[in-house]
Design an enzyme around this catalytic site. Structure first.
Site, PDB file in Angstrom:
ATOM      1  N   LEU A   1     -39.539  19.745  30.904  1.00 22.99           N
ATOM      2  CA  LEU A   1     -38.121  19.993  30.614  1.00 22.99           C
ATOM      3  C   LEU A   1     -37.641  19.451  29.269  1.00 22.99           C
ATOM      4  CD1 LEU A   1     -36.511  19.452  34.142  1.00 22.99           C
ATOM      5  CD2 LEU A   1     -37.292  21.587  33.071  1.00 22.99           C
ATOM      6  N   ASP A   2     -38.537  18.926  28.435  1.00 17.34           N
ATOM      7  CA  ASP A   2     -38.096  18.489  27.109  1.00 17.34           C
ATOM      8  C   ASP A   2     -39.213  18.676  26.085  1.00 17.34           C
ATOM      9  OD1 ASP A   2     -36.121  17.574  25.386  1.00 17.34           O
ATOM     10  OD2 ASP A   2     -36.632  15.455  25.651  1.00 17.34           O
ATOM     11  N   LEU A   3     -39.903  19.804  26.192  1.00 14.38           N
ATOM     12  CA  LEU A   3     -40.950  20.097  25.224  1.00 14.38           C
ATOM     13  C   LEU A   3     -40.308  20.542  23.917  1.00 14.38           C
ATOM     14  CD1 LEU A   3     -44.028  20.101  25.016  1.00 14.38           C
ATOM     15  CD2 LEU A   3     -43.965  22.548  25.502  1.00 14.38           C
TER      16      LEU A   3
ATOM     17  N   THR B   1     -32.679  18.341  25.476  1.00 12.26           N
ATOM     18  CA  THR B   1     -32.234  18.268  24.082  1.00 12.26           C
ATOM     19  C   THR B   1     -31.459  19.530  23.739  1.00 12.26           C
ATOM     20  OG1 THR B   1     -34.169  16.939  23.514  1.00 12.26           O
ATOM     21  CG2 THR B   1     -33.014  18.006  21.694  1.00 12.26           C
TER      22      THR B   1
END
Length: 305
Positions: free
Chosen positions: A144-146, A178
């Site tokens: 969920l934050d690549l 992000t």
């Protein structure tokens, strides 16, 4: 009447021992809720990286639990494209000891290089990211934050960092991640699936190939980890909630071909990752096969590992 400023404790000085057996060599970074240090491990006789919750956030139990959960995951996981954790401490301070990685983050690499990565390098990077995400999904987690700053590359070998907001597939609050990298369904909130991480792969490859992100250029706002109860931010801040804050909800990503000429199959694979509808994106296995098909030579992979 003026409000007195909140004083934040300074980072630990070199020579400090945050936990037995580890000595701080240097402070590397301070985020919204973490401090990151270069440390010396007496047991291993080598340098390591330590992540710990900032002193002014240690009263936030959910934030501390999130870091410890990430550390325990990374201790248990074994994959060549995921950073390793050596130890996790819950006292005297919540702290995770990680391997020191050589190389540099993709975000630094993209801005340092005078020339963009070749199409073959972009495709190979994508295959490696798919491999890491395939493994994580097999462990029941979404990253969920690549994004480029969460991938370190050394001589063509990529490693994915930061499981601080990872969670199982299913319902999630709006805006976790992000700002410029969120999948539309992350921005809106609701059920999340592996398709959200496919979006992250697409965002990362797009920025590496084109030199810039398709949405929210220059905006790297991050949301602190959220607790499991009530789905509120751990620090009580207000985040997410309004779809019109997110350009990826308002419109579609511009085709990568408008920013850079790439082989047709590679461009189609990247564009496919950034479809607004999660069901229209390829699976990780399909994406691996599509990226692999663009690679030259007999050593190509034909299926997700």
């Amino acid at each position: 009447m003026s409000v007195p400023a909140v004083r934040t404790a300074p980072p630990l000085a070199p020579g400090t021992r945050p936990v037995p057996g580890y000595e701080v060599l240097a402070h590397l970074a301070r985020t919204g809720w973490l401090d990151v240090y270069d440390v010396w491990s007496e047991e291993r006789d080598c340098r390591c990286v330590v992540k710990t919750v900032r002193p002014d956030h240690r009263d936030q139990e959910q934030m501390c639990d999130q870091l410890l959960r990430e550390g325990r995951w990374l201790e248990a996981f074994t994959h060549p494209h995921l950073v390793r954790a050596y130890e996790t401490f819950d006292s005297p301070v919540p702290l995770v000891v990680l391997e020191t990685l050589t190389g540099e983050t993709l975000s630094h690499l993209v801005h340092r290089l005078r020339r963009r990565l070749s199409a073959a390098d972009v495709a190979l990077l994508g295959v490696q990211l798919c491999s890491a995400l395939h493994y994580l999904h097999g462990q029941g987690l979404l990253h969920l934050d690549l994004k480029p700053s969460n991938v370190v590359v050394d001589r063509g070998h990529a490693k994915v960092l930061d499981l601080s907001i990872a969670r199982p597939p299913g319902p999630a609050p709006a805006g976790v991640g992000t700002f410029r990298c969120l999948a539309p369904e992350q921005a809106r909130g609701g059920p999340l699936s592996a398709a959200a991480d496919v979006w992250g792969i697409g965002i990362t490859l797009y920025e590496v190939a084109a030199g810039d992100a398709p949405f929210g250029r220059g905006d790297s706002r991050e949301v602190p980890p959220r607790g499991e109860e009530g789905d509120e931010p751990c620090d009580g801040s207000v985040t997410g909630g309004r779809d019109d804050r997110y350009p990826q909800v308002e419109g579609t990503a511009p085709p990568i071909g408008l920013r850079r000429r790439l082989p047709g199959r590679l461009a189609a694979a990247i564009d496919g990752c950034l479809q607004a509808d999660p069901s229209s994106r390829p699976s990780v296995a399909e994406l691996t096969a599509a990226l692999d098909a663009t690679l030259p030579g007999p050593g190509r992979r034909t299926a997700c590992p």
